[in-house]
Write a protein that holds these residues in place. Structure first.
Motif, PDB file in Angstrom:
ATOM      1  N   GLU A  66       3.919  13.950 -10.371  1.00  0.00           N
ATOM      2  CA  GLU A  66       5.269  14.856 -10.736  1.00  0.00           C
ATOM      3  C   GLU A  66       5.276  15.103 -12.344  1.00  0.00           C
ATOM      4  OE1 GLU A  66       8.473  13.867  -7.963  1.00  0.00           O
ATOM      5  OE2 GLU A  66       7.484  14.055  -6.107  1.00  0.00           O
ATOM      6  N   SER A  74       1.070  -1.112  -0.105  1.00  0.00           N
ATOM      7  CA  SER A  74       0.124   0.314  -0.184  1.00  0.00           C
ATOM      8  C   SER A  74       1.058   1.118  -0.212  1.00  0.00           C
ATOM      9  CB  SER A  74      -1.217   0.055   0.698  1.00  0.00           C
ATOM     10  OG  SER A  74      -1.564   1.447   1.267  1.00  0.00           O
ATOM     11  N   VAL A  75       2.284   1.628   0.654  1.00  0.00           N
ATOM     12  CA  VAL A  75       2.816   2.734   1.068  1.00  0.00           C
ATOM     13  C   VAL A  75       3.805   2.227  -0.392  1.00  0.00           C
ATOM     14  CG1 VAL A  75       4.770   3.402   2.158  1.00  0.00           C
ATOM     15  CG2 VAL A  75       3.120   2.370   3.356  1.00  0.00           C
ATOM     16  N   GLU A  76       4.392   1.240  -0.929  1.00  0.00           N
ATOM     17  CA  GLU A  76       4.606   1.279  -2.495  1.00  0.00           C
ATOM     18  C   GLU A  76       4.004   1.976  -3.436  1.00  0.00           C
ATOM     19  OE1 GLU A  76       6.036  -2.430  -3.226  1.00  0.00           O
ATOM     20  OE2 GLU A  76       8.180  -1.943  -2.346  1.00  0.00           O
ATOM     21  N   LYS A  77       1.892   1.604  -3.228  1.00  0.00           N
ATOM     22  CA  LYS A  77       1.425   2.102  -4.694  1.00  0.00           C
ATOM     23  C   LYS A  77       1.408   3.747  -4.209  1.00  0.00           C
ATOM     24  CE  LYS A  77      -3.224   1.510  -5.786  1.00  0.00           C
ATOM     25  NZ  LYS A  77      -4.211   0.778  -5.761  1.00  0.00           N
ATOM     26  N   GLN A  78       1.036   4.380  -3.182  1.00  0.00           N
ATOM     27  CA  GLN A  78       1.263   5.801  -2.485  1.00  0.00           C
ATOM     28  C   GLN A  78       2.321   6.266  -3.517  1.00  0.00           C
ATOM     29  OE1 GLN A  78       0.505   5.826   1.445  1.00  0.00           O
ATOM     30  NE2 GLN A  78      -1.831   5.374   1.012  1.00  0.00           N
ATOM     31  N   ASP A  79       3.539   6.126  -3.104  1.00  0.00           N
ATOM     32  CA  ASP A  79       4.766   6.343  -3.502  1.00  0.00           C
ATOM     33  C   ASP A  79       4.092   6.661  -4.873  1.00  0.00           C
ATOM     34  OD1 ASP A  79       5.426   7.074  -0.801  1.00  0.00           O
ATOM     35  OD2 ASP A  79       7.281   5.408  -0.866  1.00  0.00           O
ATOM     36  N   ASP A  80       4.224   5.167  -5.332  1.00  0.00           N
ATOM     37  CA  ASP A  80       4.091   5.581  -6.801  1.00  0.00           C
ATOM     38  C   ASP A  80       3.132   6.644  -7.480  1.00  0.00           C
ATOM     39  OD1 ASP A  80       5.929   3.780  -7.402  1.00  0.00           O
ATOM     40  OD2 ASP A  80       4.233   1.478  -7.365  1.00  0.00           O
ATOM     41  N   GLU A  81       1.941   6.527  -7.258  1.00  0.00           N
ATOM     42  CA  GLU A  81       0.844   7.570  -7.199  1.00  0.00           C
ATOM     43  C   GLU A  81       1.587   9.175  -7.442  1.00  0.00           C
ATOM     44  OE1 GLU A  81      -2.907   6.787  -4.966  1.00  0.00           O
ATOM     45  OE2 GLU A  81      -3.014   4.630  -6.138  1.00  0.00           O
ATOM     46  N   GLU A  82       1.794   9.296  -6.316  1.00  0.00           N
ATOM     47  CA  GLU A  82       3.021  10.434  -5.804  1.00  0.00           C
ATOM     48  C   GLU A  82       3.805  11.175  -7.448  1.00  0.00           C
ATOM     49  OE1 GLU A  82       4.150  11.007  -1.503  1.00  0.00           O
ATOM     50  OE2 GLU A  82       1.712  10.685  -1.402  1.00  0.00           O
ATOM     51  N   ASP A  83       5.012   9.592  -7.242  1.00  0.00           N
ATOM     52  CA  ASP A  83       5.944  10.922  -8.680  1.00  0.00           C
ATOM     53  C   ASP A  83       4.923  10.332 -10.260  1.00  0.00           C
ATOM     54  OD1 ASP A  83       7.676   9.714  -5.980  1.00  0.00           O
ATOM     55  OD2 ASP A  83       8.186   7.332  -7.108  1.00  0.00           O
ATOM     56  N   ASP A  84       3.814   9.291  -9.931  1.00  0.00           N
ATOM     57  CA  ASP A  84       3.472   9.957 -11.450  1.00  0.00           C
ATOM     58  C   ASP A  84       2.770  11.679 -11.883  1.00  0.00           C
ATOM     59  OD1 ASP A  84       3.384   7.065 -12.232  1.00  0.00           O
ATOM     60  OD2 ASP A  84       1.777   6.376 -11.253  1.00  0.00           O
TER      61      ASP A  84
END
Length: 82
Positions: A82, A70-80
């Motif tokens: 930017e 879940s944390v990794e998915k949130q990080d990926d979504e935040e990277d997308d």
């Protein structure tokens, strides 16, 4: 319920010639240990040994894996974004 209310002493057990012990009935009841359950034997050479139900550890690891994903998915979504 305070932390001291959660601690128990179930008595003493004797190790047989084959290295077996009997887990007191009250402890089995309190921890839901049933015939056929797998127990893990964990140890710290300085502090002693502990028993844990394998199913509880597997469930905990599964929950931890889900949390990490879940944390990794949130990080990926935040990277997308930017």
């Amino acid at each position: 319920m305070g932390q001291s209310d959660r601690k128990r002493f179930y008595g003493a057990v004797t190790v047989s010639e084959r290295g077996q012990i009997v887990i007191p009935a009250e402890a089995r009841r309190d921890f839901g240990i049933e015939v056929g359950d797998k127990l893990l034997v964990l140890g710290n050479l300085d502090e002693g040994i502990a028993l844990a139900k394998a199913s509880v550890l597997i469930d905990s690891l599964s929950n931890l894996t889900s949390l990490i994903q879940s944390v990794e998915k949130q990080d990926d979504e935040e990277d997308d974004k930017e």
